[in-house]
Structures are given as structure tokens and as C-alpha cells.
Design a protein around this motif. Sequence first.
Motif, mmCIF file in Angstrom:
data_model
loop_
_atom_site.group_PDB
_atom_site.id
_atom_site.type_symbol
_atom_site.label_atom_id
_atom_site.label_comp_id
_atom_site.label_asym_id
_atom_site.label_seq_id
_atom_site.Cartn_x
_atom_site.Cartn_y
_atom_site.Cartn_z
ATOM 1 N N ALA A 12 8.832 -2.967 -9.512
ATOM 2 C CA ALA A 12 9.659 -4.131 -9.153
ATOM 3 C C ALA A 12 9.615 -4.363 -7.640
ATOM 4 C CB ALA A 12 11.099 -3.927 -9.624
ATOM 5 N N LEU A 13 9.664 -3.283 -6.861
ATOM 6 C CA LEU A 13 9.563 -3.411 -5.401
ATOM 7 C C LEU A 13 8.205 -3.975 -4.994
ATOM 8 C CD1 LEU A 13 11.221 -0.039 -4.296
ATOM 9 C CD2 LEU A 13 12.199 -2.340 -4.109
ATOM 10 N N ALA A 36 6.363 -5.935 -6.818
ATOM 11 C CA ALA A 36 6.368 -7.353 -7.196
ATOM 12 C C ALA A 36 7.097 -8.208 -6.157
ATOM 13 C CB ALA A 36 7.005 -7.518 -8.574
ATOM 14 N N VAL A 37 8.197 -7.678 -5.632
ATOM 15 C CA VAL A 37 8.937 -8.404 -4.582
ATOM 16 C C VAL A 37 8.041 -8.621 -3.374
ATOM 17 C CG1 VAL A 37 10.829 -8.165 -2.916
ATOM 18 C CG2 VAL A 37 11.237 -7.660 -5.328
ATOM 19 N N GLU A 38 7.314 -7.590 -2.956
ATOM 20 C CA GLU A 38 6.430 -7.701 -1.795
ATOM 21 C C GLU A 38 5.283 -8.685 -2.074
ATOM 22 O OE1 GLU A 38 6.972 -6.442 1.279
ATOM 23 O OE2 GLU A 38 8.866 -5.748 0.421
ATOM 24 N N ARG A 39 4.715 -8.617 -3.268
ATOM 25 C CA ARG A 39 3.609 -9.542 -3.591
ATOM 26 C C ARG A 39 4.085 -10.986 -3.614
ATOM 27 N NH1 ARG A 39 0.883 -5.697 -8.049
ATOM 28 N NH2 ARG A 39 -0.490 -4.607 -6.609
ATOM 29 N N ALA A 40 5.326 -11.204 -3.976
ATOM 30 C CA ALA A 40 5.871 -12.573 -3.996
ATOM 31 C C ALA A 40 5.968 -13.156 -2.583
ATOM 32 C CB ALA A 40 7.242 -12.572 -4.670
ATOM 33 N N LYS A 41 6.000 -12.293 -1.589
ATOM 34 C CA LYS A 41 6.075 -12.752 -0.203
ATOM 35 C C LYS A 41 4.737 -13.299 0.316
ATOM 36 C CE LYS A 41 9.594 -9.371 1.093
ATOM 37 N NZ LYS A 41 9.868 -8.187 1.947
ATOM 38 N N LEU A 42 3.659 -12.961 -0.378
ATOM 39 C CA LEU A 42 2.335 -13.386 0.090
ATOM 40 C C LEU A 42 2.076 -14.854 -0.155
ATOM 41 C CD1 LEU A 42 0.221 -10.322 -1.011
ATOM 42 C CD2 LEU A 42 1.030 -10.870 1.280
ATOM 43 N N LYS A 60 10.255 7.076 -16.032
ATOM 44 C CA LYS A 60 10.017 5.686 -16.443
ATOM 45 C C LYS A 60 10.842 4.727 -15.593
ATOM 46 C CE LYS A 60 8.951 6.848 -21.180
ATOM 47 N NZ LYS A 60 9.417 6.965 -22.527
ATOM 48 N N THR A 61 12.091 5.110 -15.342
ATOM 49 C CA THR A 61 12.975 4.267 -14.528
ATOM 50 C C THR A 61 12.438 4.158 -13.110
ATOM 51 O OG1 THR A 61 14.867 4.918 -15.860
ATOM 52 C CG2 THR A 61 15.341 4.009 -13.688
ATOM 53 N N TRP A 62 12.027 5.311 -12.539
ATOM 54 C CA TRP A 62 11.483 5.297 -11.183
ATOM 55 C C TRP A 62 10.253 4.396 -11.092
ATOM 56 C CZ3 TRP A 62 6.797 6.196 -9.043
ATOM 57 C CH2 TRP A 62 6.762 6.192 -7.657
ATOM 58 N N THR A 97 0.832 -1.205 0.000
ATOM 59 C CA THR A 97 0.000 0.000 0.000
ATOM 60 C C THR A 97 0.865 1.253 0.000
ATOM 61 O OG1 THR A 97 -1.779 -1.157 1.139
ATOM 62 C CG2 THR A 97 -1.786 1.244 1.280
ATOM 63 N N ARG A 98 1.935 1.241 0.809
ATOM 64 C CA ARG A 98 2.829 2.392 0.861
ATOM 65 C C ARG A 98 3.488 2.639 -0.487
ATOM 66 N NH1 ARG A 98 7.865 3.996 1.079
ATOM 67 N NH2 ARG A 98 8.747 1.915 0.879
ATOM 68 N N LEU A 99 3.986 1.571 -1.118
ATOM 69 C CA LEU A 99 4.644 1.717 -2.421
ATOM 70 C C LEU A 99 3.655 2.172 -3.491
ATOM 71 C CD1 LEU A 99 6.892 -1.459 -2.294
ATOM 72 C CD2 LEU A 99 7.693 0.912 -2.246
ATOM 73 N N GLU A 100 2.462 1.610 -3.486
ATOM 74 C CA GLU A 100 1.463 2.010 -4.477
ATOM 75 C C GLU A 100 1.045 3.467 -4.291
ATOM 76 O OE1 GLU A 100 -1.533 -1.012 -3.980
ATOM 77 O OE2 GLU A 100 -0.642 -2.265 -5.537
ATOM 78 N N SER A 101 1.022 3.931 -3.051
ATOM 79 C CA SER A 101 0.606 5.321 -2.805
ATOM 80 C C SER A 101 1.637 6.322 -3.324
ATOM 81 C CB SER A 101 0.360 5.551 -1.313
ATOM 82 O OG SER A 101 1.579 5.566 -0.597
#
Length: 103
Positions: free
Chosen positions: A94-95, A97-103, A86-88, A65-69
Motif C-alpha cells: 500500500a505504501l 502504491a501511494v508513492e507510485r501514485a505521486k509519479l 501478510k498484514t506487513w 526502491t527503499r520500500l521494495e528492498s
Amino acid sequence: MTTYKVNQYLAEKGVTVHGNTDAYYRLSPDGVKAWYVEGIAEPTEADLAKYPDVDPVSLVMAEITRLESLETPRRLAEAVLTTEGKTWLANNRALIAVERAKL
């Protein structure tokens, strides 16, 4: 004693209780708050020590939620208009995606 720890303790014993810790207690006739889960002893701090204080899933969801905000309309516009934007955006996704992979 946190609700999450008590829920994990009870889950290992095959009992599912939802709610706050008041769900585990009842007032006795003399007005004393007493443990009330039939057939299960009240856990000690030592019993609960092996469980995390907070549900790990809720920590991951909070970070997502924090990253999406961070992806505000201004940042999204920069992602369309600039290479840095674009890079940001790619790095932030990517960050996430890393968090979602933890679920």
C-alpha cells in the motif's frame, strides 16, 4: 546552484541541456569559466530560488526502491506463513502504491 535548478530555469526558457553544470559553461580565451547558453542570461540565486534542489521524481523513485528492498525472501516467506507477515506485506505494498501514485 544545482544542475536540477538550472535545468528547470532553462526549460522555462525553452532550452533543454542535459548533463552537469559544466554543460552551461565554457572557458574563455583567458581561462575564465563563463556562462555559455546563447540568448539566456546566467541565472542568479534569486532566479533559482523557486525551484526544488532535487528532482521530485527521483525522491519518489528512491522511496519506492527503499520500500521494495524491504521485501526480502524472509519477509515474503513470513507473508505466506503468518497473518502478521501478510498484514506487513499488504501494508508495504500500500505504501508503494501511494508513492507510485505521486509519479
